[in-house]
Design a protein around this motif. Sequence first.
Motif, mmCIF file in Angstrom:
data_model
loop_
_atom_site.group_PDB
_atom_site.id
_atom_site.type_symbol
_atom_site.label_atom_id
_atom_site.label_comp_id
_atom_site.label_asym_id
_atom_site.label_seq_id
_atom_site.Cartn_x
_atom_site.Cartn_y
_atom_site.Cartn_z
ATOM 1 N N LEU A 14 1.245 -1.811 0.240
ATOM 2 C CA LEU A 14 0.551 0.274 -0.341
ATOM 3 C C LEU A 14 0.857 1.148 -0.110
ATOM 4 O O LEU A 14 1.702 1.168 0.420
ATOM 5 C CB LEU A 14 -0.738 -0.086 1.331
ATOM 6 C CG LEU A 14 -1.638 -1.193 1.062
ATOM 7 C CD1 LEU A 14 -2.615 -0.844 2.721
ATOM 8 C CD2 LEU A 14 -2.587 -1.301 0.569
ATOM 9 N N VAL A 19 -2.815 3.233 3.163
ATOM 10 C CA VAL A 19 -2.286 3.674 4.971
ATOM 11 C C VAL A 19 -2.850 4.177 5.630
ATOM 12 O O VAL A 19 -3.559 4.304 7.136
ATOM 13 C CB VAL A 19 -1.244 3.041 4.844
ATOM 14 C CG1 VAL A 19 -0.747 2.908 6.637
ATOM 15 C CG2 VAL A 19 -0.201 1.676 3.995
ATOM 16 N N ARG A 53 0.540 -4.478 3.471
ATOM 17 C CA ARG A 53 -0.923 -4.748 3.865
ATOM 18 C C ARG A 53 -1.152 -5.216 5.456
ATOM 19 O O ARG A 53 -1.191 -5.217 6.593
ATOM 20 C CB ARG A 53 -1.919 -5.238 3.414
ATOM 21 C CG ARG A 53 -3.278 -4.952 3.498
ATOM 22 C CD ARG A 53 -4.846 -6.007 3.249
ATOM 23 N NE ARG A 53 -4.011 -5.550 1.388
ATOM 24 C CZ ARG A 53 -5.122 -4.693 1.493
ATOM 25 N NH1 ARG A 53 -5.601 -2.964 1.534
ATOM 26 N NH2 ARG A 53 -5.216 -3.754 -0.420
#
Length: 66
Positions: A14, A19, A53
């Motif tokens: 990400l 995030v 992630r």
Amino acid sequence: MEAHARIEVEPAFLTQAEVAVLLGVPERTLEGWRLTKSGPPWLKLGRHIKYDRDDVLAWAREQRHG
């Protein structure tokens, strides 16, 4: 016969912006956490900061209190 099969892949890595949305914090907070090494683990791919992630979610779970 299907000429082009479409495969959808959920990104494992990400961006800082993603995030920030996931955790509900400003991007500046993530930047501060990186500087103080107090936030979720991150990696640098070339010039790009990325977050795994699974690492982010694991880190968030470790922050529970009470």
